[in-house]
Write a protein that holds these residues in place. Structure first.
Motif, mmCIF file in Angstrom:
data_model
loop_
_atom_site.group_PDB
_atom_site.id
_atom_site.type_symbol
_atom_site.label_atom_id
_atom_site.label_comp_id
_atom_site.label_asym_id
_atom_site.label_seq_id
_atom_site.Cartn_x
_atom_site.Cartn_y
_atom_site.Cartn_z
ATOM 1 N N ALA A 41 4.240 3.180 2.470
ATOM 2 C CA ALA A 41 2.899 3.513 2.242
ATOM 3 C C ALA A 41 2.065 2.463 2.158
ATOM 4 O O ALA A 41 2.591 1.356 1.042
ATOM 5 N N ARG A 42 1.474 1.422 2.751
ATOM 6 C CA ARG A 42 0.629 0.520 2.280
ATOM 7 C C ARG A 42 -0.585 1.093 1.148
ATOM 8 O O ARG A 42 -0.681 1.879 1.607
ATOM 9 N N PRO A 43 -1.534 0.184 0.296
ATOM 10 C CA PRO A 43 -2.725 0.668 -0.196
ATOM 11 C C PRO A 43 -3.109 1.485 0.422
ATOM 12 O O PRO A 43 -3.830 0.597 1.614
ATOM 13 N N ARG A 44 -4.109 2.451 -0.181
ATOM 14 C CA ARG A 44 -5.208 2.997 0.539
ATOM 15 C C ARG A 44 -4.375 3.189 2.527
ATOM 16 O O ARG A 44 -5.555 2.886 2.969
ATOM 17 N N LYS A 45 -3.737 3.821 3.215
ATOM 18 C CA LYS A 45 -2.877 4.061 3.682
ATOM 19 C C LYS A 45 -1.822 5.587 4.275
ATOM 20 O O LYS A 45 -1.609 5.595 3.002
ATOM 21 N N PRO A 46 -2.705 5.947 5.400
ATOM 22 C CA PRO A 46 -1.435 6.926 4.902
ATOM 23 C C PRO A 46 0.270 7.465 5.005
ATOM 24 O O PRO A 46 0.937 5.683 5.419
ATOM 25 N N SER A 47 0.427 7.892 4.358
ATOM 26 C CA SER A 47 2.516 7.917 3.724
ATOM 27 C C SER A 47 3.169 8.109 5.172
ATOM 28 O O SER A 47 2.631 9.379 6.286
ATOM 29 N N HIS A 48 4.492 7.697 5.442
ATOM 30 C CA HIS A 48 4.937 7.745 6.409
ATOM 31 C C HIS A 48 6.061 8.203 5.489
ATOM 32 O O HIS A 48 7.247 8.038 4.465
ATOM 33 N N TRP A 49 6.977 9.631 6.525
ATOM 34 C CA TRP A 49 7.862 10.055 5.668
ATOM 35 C C TRP A 49 8.902 10.314 6.467
ATOM 36 O O TRP A 49 9.531 10.747 7.254
ATOM 37 N N TYR A 50 10.664 9.776 5.678
ATOM 38 C CA TYR A 50 12.053 9.835 6.283
ATOM 39 C C TYR A 50 12.845 10.023 5.683
ATOM 40 O O TYR A 50 12.821 10.348 4.658
ATOM 41 N N CYS A 51 14.108 10.561 6.282
ATOM 42 C CA CYS A 51 14.569 11.359 5.695
ATOM 43 C C CYS A 51 15.794 10.206 5.277
ATOM 44 O O CYS A 51 15.608 9.437 5.260
ATOM 45 N N PHE A 52 16.577 11.131 4.281
ATOM 46 C CA PHE A 52 18.198 9.513 3.873
ATOM 47 C C PHE A 52 18.998 8.142 5.475
ATOM 48 O O PHE A 52 18.827 7.779 5.337
#
Length: 62
Positions: A41-52
């Motif tokens: 994520a960038r500051p003040r942006k939503p997070s994106h999640w990924y597996c290995f």
């Protein structure tokens, strides 16, 4: 060791700490449902999640 409770120094007060939240993120790569511990994520942006296996796709969010 002693069975006596720990005594705080004079003037100190005990503050209960909050327990850390455990969030079970799922990989955002299409049709992948694995656990995703890698967040991007960038500051003040939503997070994106990924597996290995798909974590390299998270670089585009940085």
């Amino acid at each position: 060791m002693s069975d006596e409770p720990i005594k705080l120094a004079e003037g100190m007060t005990a503050v209960p700490h909050e327990r850390a939240r455990i969030e079970n993120h799922v990989c955002e790569f299409s049709r992948c449902a694995k656990r995703a511990p890698f967040g991007f994520a960038r500051p003040r942006k939503p997070s994106h999640w990924y597996c290995f296996e798909h974590r390299e796709h998270g670089d585009r969010h940085l």
